[in-house]
Design an enzyme around this catalytic site. Structure first.
Site, PDB file in Angstrom:
ATOM      1  CD  GLU A  92      -2.666  -0.948   2.636  1.00  0.00           C
ATOM      2  OE1 GLU A  92      -3.245  -1.950   3.021  1.00  0.00           O
ATOM      3  OE2 GLU A  92      -2.713   0.137   3.237  1.00  0.00           O
ATOM      4  CB  CYS A 112       1.935   7.580   3.395  1.00  0.00           C
ATOM      5  SG  CYS A 112       1.965   6.434   4.763  1.00  0.00           S
ATOM      6  CB  CYS A 119       4.380  -4.946  10.743  1.00  0.00           C
ATOM      7  SG  CYS A 119       5.395  -4.135  11.992  1.00  0.00           S
ATOM      8  CB  CYS A 123       0.518  -2.461  16.930  1.00  0.00           C
ATOM      9  SG  CYS A 123       2.239  -1.984  17.150  1.00  0.00           S
ATOM     10  CB  CYS A 126      -1.617  -1.775  13.541  1.00  0.00           C
ATOM     11  SG  CYS A 126      -0.779  -1.644  11.956  1.00  0.00           S
ATOM     12  CB  CYS A 342      -0.466   1.415   7.747  1.00  0.00           C
ATOM     13  SG  CYS A 342      -0.178   0.700   9.351  1.00  0.00           S
TER      14      CYS A 342
HETATM   15  N1  SAH Z   1       5.563   1.010  12.132  1.00  0.00           N
HETATM   16  C1  SAH Z   1       5.649   2.411  12.236  1.00  0.00           C
HETATM   17  C2  SAH Z   1       5.178   3.151  11.000  1.00  0.00           C
HETATM   18  C3  SAH Z   1       3.926   2.642  10.333  1.00  0.00           C
HETATM   19  S1  SAH Z   1       2.423   2.895  11.204  1.00  0.00           S
HETATM   20  C4  SAH Z   1       4.919   2.900  13.473  1.00  0.00           C
HETATM   21  O1  SAH Z   1       4.182   2.129  14.072  1.00  0.00           O
HETATM   22  O2  SAH Z   1       5.130   4.055  13.834  1.00  0.00           O
HETATM   23  C5  SAH Z   1       2.201   4.639  11.095  1.00  0.00           C
HETATM   24  C6  SAH Z   1       1.265   5.207  12.140  1.00  0.00           C
HETATM   25  O3  SAH Z   1      -0.077   4.736  11.943  1.00  0.00           O
HETATM   26  C7  SAH Z   1       1.650   4.769  13.556  1.00  0.00           C
HETATM   27  O4  SAH Z   1       1.660   5.856  14.440  1.00  0.00           O
HETATM   28  C8  SAH Z   1       0.546   3.787  13.896  1.00  0.00           C
HETATM   29  O5  SAH Z   1       0.363   3.700  15.257  1.00  0.00           O
HETATM   30  C9  SAH Z   1      -0.627   4.367  13.179  1.00  0.00           C
HETATM   31  N2  SAH Z   1      -1.729   3.417  13.019  1.00  0.00           N
HETATM   32  C10 SAH Z   1      -1.671   2.108  12.731  1.00  0.00           C
HETATM   33  N3  SAH Z   1      -2.904   1.563  12.672  1.00  0.00           N
HETATM   34  C11 SAH Z   1      -3.763   2.580  12.931  1.00  0.00           C
HETATM   35  C12 SAH Z   1      -5.168   2.658  13.017  1.00  0.00           C
HETATM   36  N4  SAH Z   1      -5.930   1.601  12.826  1.00  0.00           N
HETATM   37  N5  SAH Z   1      -5.712   3.866  13.285  1.00  0.00           N
HETATM   38  C13 SAH Z   1      -4.945   4.963  13.470  1.00  0.00           C
HETATM   39  N6  SAH Z   1      -3.605   4.942  13.406  1.00  0.00           N
HETATM   40  C14 SAH Z   1      -3.015   3.763  13.142  1.00  0.00           C
HETATM   41 FE1  SF4 Z   2       3.926  -2.475  12.705  1.00  0.00          FE
HETATM   42 FE2  SF4 Z   2       1.478  -1.454  12.638  1.00  0.00          FE
HETATM   43 FE3  SF4 Z   2       2.790  -1.562  14.940  1.00  0.00          FE
HETATM   44 FE4  SF4 Z   2       3.597   0.182  13.046  1.00  0.00          FE
HETATM   45  S1  SF4 Z   2       1.633   0.205  14.157  1.00  0.00           S
HETATM   46  S2  SF4 Z   2       4.878  -1.200  14.280  1.00  0.00           S
HETATM   47  S3  SF4 Z   2       3.116  -1.040  11.220  1.00  0.00           S
HETATM   48  S4  SF4 Z   2       2.135  -3.344  13.723  1.00  0.00           S
END
Ligand code: SAH
Ligand code: SF4
Length: 351
Positions: A92, A112, A119, A123, A126, A342
């Protein structure tokens, strides 16, 4: 197969010299690569046919991304693409635009990019984290994502102004390829985007943050904090260590001291999980006097059990931070209806 987009200008020159050709031919490749977007070596008209044949014989190719799915937000400002990398892997990449400024009439166009397929950080809120880890994305594949949008924007008379590493994956786990991509994209003889227009977002890979501070790069850093204490943070970021909150604040301070670039803390606001006024107070005490900036991101609900808080509680959270003197903004939500968080689009399209 060797992708021309992988080579830094100095490496391109060396490759040319090794082929017994004059050094200046490097720029005859670099300029079209970054400004004319050829899909095949045969399309690099600046080069003599003999050179094009030689490059192909030596196994060089031009890796490009192919669009397989597109979603555009209602206001037209966010375009999210599912791109197939040269080997067919879908990733993406998102374009977020802000209205044209009155000064030069060009919108701010932020790309972006994804740095990993899936990953490993897991998290819980996510969509990418829920996919698991597939593979790292190579520097030239990160470049290909940017080039794809650069070509698309050029057709509209616009250009890429900013770059954020906030797509799928954890950039500092894929450290070397991420930094190579930054160097390729910021090199004045490469894509030439300003280092100050780039931000890397990390879930908090401390060794990576410290390494980045030593790179002599003027790029911005965003740390995804999401909670003011370890107990809560570990619920959201299961791979976080037992002292991750303090460790991250300290790493952010070191980054600022070394680079002079202020660190942003990202905070995904999740209803009933990390959005209460008490937690806002705890966060403000944690960040007080730190001079850092907090970016509140109301959750883009994914398949999990997490929900976005009401507008009222988002504003209340912001108010508490602001009153405490913590610099804070709420990320303008542009992509919700198109699954802009993401990993969501890939999940929606591919299941
Ligand atoms: N792995 C890195 C960068 C990719 S995620 C990181 O975690 O920072 C980029 C941002 O999107 C991060 O701050 C993450 O917490 C946020 N993010 C991921 N899933 C999300 C969601 N469902 N709603 C809002 N923000 C989200
Ligand atoms: Fe990975 Fe998503 Fe956590 Fe960023 S927020 S570190 S992309 S699992």
């Amino acid at each position: 197969m060797k992708d021309l987009y992988r080579l830094l200008p100095e490496e391109m020159e060396q490759m040319i010299i090794d082929m017994g050709q004059p050094r200046y031919r490097a720029d005859q490749i670099l300029y079209p690569l970054y400004y004319k977007f050829p899909k095949n070596i045969s399309e690099i008209r600046q080069l003599p046919t003999m050179m094009r044949d030689k490059l192909a014989e030596e196994g060089y190719v031009i890796g490009s991304a192919t669009e397989v799915h597109r979603v555009v937000s209602e206001d037209g400002d966010t375009t999210k693409l599912l791109l197939n990398l040269a080997d067919g892997t879908p990733v993406e990449t998102v374009l977020i635009q802000y209205p044209p400024s009155k000064i030069n009439g060009h919108p701010r166009s932020t790309i972006c990019v994804s740095t990993q397929v899936g990953c490993a950080m897991g998290c819980t809120f996510c969509a990418t984290g829920q996919m698991g880890f597939e593979r790292n994305i190579k520097a030239e594949e990160i470049v290909a994502q940017v080039i794809h949008f650069a070509e698309l924007l050029e057709k509209r008379g616009q250009h890429v102004t900013n770059l954020v590493f906030m797509g799928m994956g954890e950039p500092l786990v894929n450290y070397d390829e991420t930094i190579r991509a930054v160097r390729l994209l910021t090199h004045p003889r490469g894509f030439g985007i300003g280092q100050r227009n780039i931000t890397i977002s990390t879930i908090g890979i401390i060794s990576g943050i410290d390494k980045l501070a030593e790179e002599d790069l003027q790029i911005g850093l965003a740390i995804s904090l999401h909670a003011p204490n370890d107990k809560l943070r570990q619920k959201l970021v299961p791979t976080a260590g037992p002292h991750s909150v303090d460790d991250l604040i300290a790493a952010g301070k070191r980054y600022f001291k070394k680079t002079g670039r202020r660190v942003t803390f990202e905070y995904a606001l999740i209803e009933g999980v990390n959005d209460s006024p008490e937690i806002a107070k705890e966060l403000s005490l944690l960040l007080d006097g730190n001079g850092s900036h907090v970016n509140l991101i109301p959750l883009n609900p994914t398949a999990g059990d997490f929900h976005r808080p009401s507008k009222r509680s988002v504003l209340e959270f912001e108010r508490i931070l602001n009153i405490a003197g913590v610099n804070c903004t709420v990320r303008v939500e542009k992509g919700t209806e198109i699954s802009a968080a993401c990993g969501q689009l890939r999940t929606d399209v591919l299941g």
